[in-house]
Design a protein around this motif. Structure first.
Motif: not given
Length: 206
Positions: A125-136, A170-177, A183-184
């Protein structure tokens, strides 16, 4: 942790009152029993938290500027303003520009005593700044840059300007499976649980 320090900064003191004191605040929090059911704090702890909260914010509400002022005290070597803004929005569940006592203790309970999954849900929730359910990637970069600003430029070893972007990549490559560019919450939790070092990084800043 950061939030244990944040709690103590509000001058939390133990009370012997039989219930929450509600008469002097404009916003009256929910009943003590209801907050006990919603959190992992004891009655005595809630009384202590409430006294400190009321001492700092007699109105019963914390606005963003007050929150930034309190939080910035922990990072005098850097600029915590932007990160505190994101943190404030994560606590401000109803998005009305202020944090109620209920919001504060529910969030604090998760961060201090929640399960790993509960903490990761809060972090998402912290990382999802616009609260749309996804982290870009852009959202993650904003958060990461705010963390580097908060820690200060004069840390040792010296941090390079491109370090936030490199970490995000690095984080995104690991998270965006599934490689769809976002990232959901399922990807976020699964990745963090599998990668212990990444989990520790997230917990450090929440």
């Amino acid at each position: 942790s950061i939030f244990e320090g944040f709690s103590s900064s509000l001058s939390f003191q133990c009370l012997s009152d039989s219930d929450l004191e509600l008469s002097t605040v404009r916003h009256q929090p929910e009943g003590l029993e209801q907050l006990q059911a919603q959190t992992k704090f004891t009655k005595k702890e809630l009384q202590s938290l409430y006294r400190g909260f009321k001492n700092e914010c007699p109105s019963g509400l914390v606005d963003e500027e007050t929150f930034k002022t309190i939080y910035s005290q922990f990072f005098p070597q850097g600029d915590a303003t932007t990160y505190a803004h994101f943190l404030f929005n994560a606590f401000d569940l109803d998005r009305n520009g202020s944090i109620r006592f209920e919001d504060f203790v529910i969030g604090l309970s998760v961060l201090l005593r929640g399960s790993v999954t509960e903490k990761l849900n809060w972090a998402f929730n912290l990382y999802d700044i616009n609260k749309d359910g996804y982290i870009t990637k852009e959202e993650m970069l904003l958060i990461m840059k705010s963390i580097y600003d908060m820690m200060g430029r004069y840390t040792y070893p010296c941090v390079r300007d491109e370090a936030p972007s490199e970490h995000v990549e690095k984080f995104f490559q690991k998270m965006d499976r599934n490689r769809d560019g976002v990232v959901t919450i399922e990807e976020f939790i699964e990745t963090c649980q599998k990668l212990h070092k990444l989990l520790l990084t997230m917990q450090t800043f929440t």
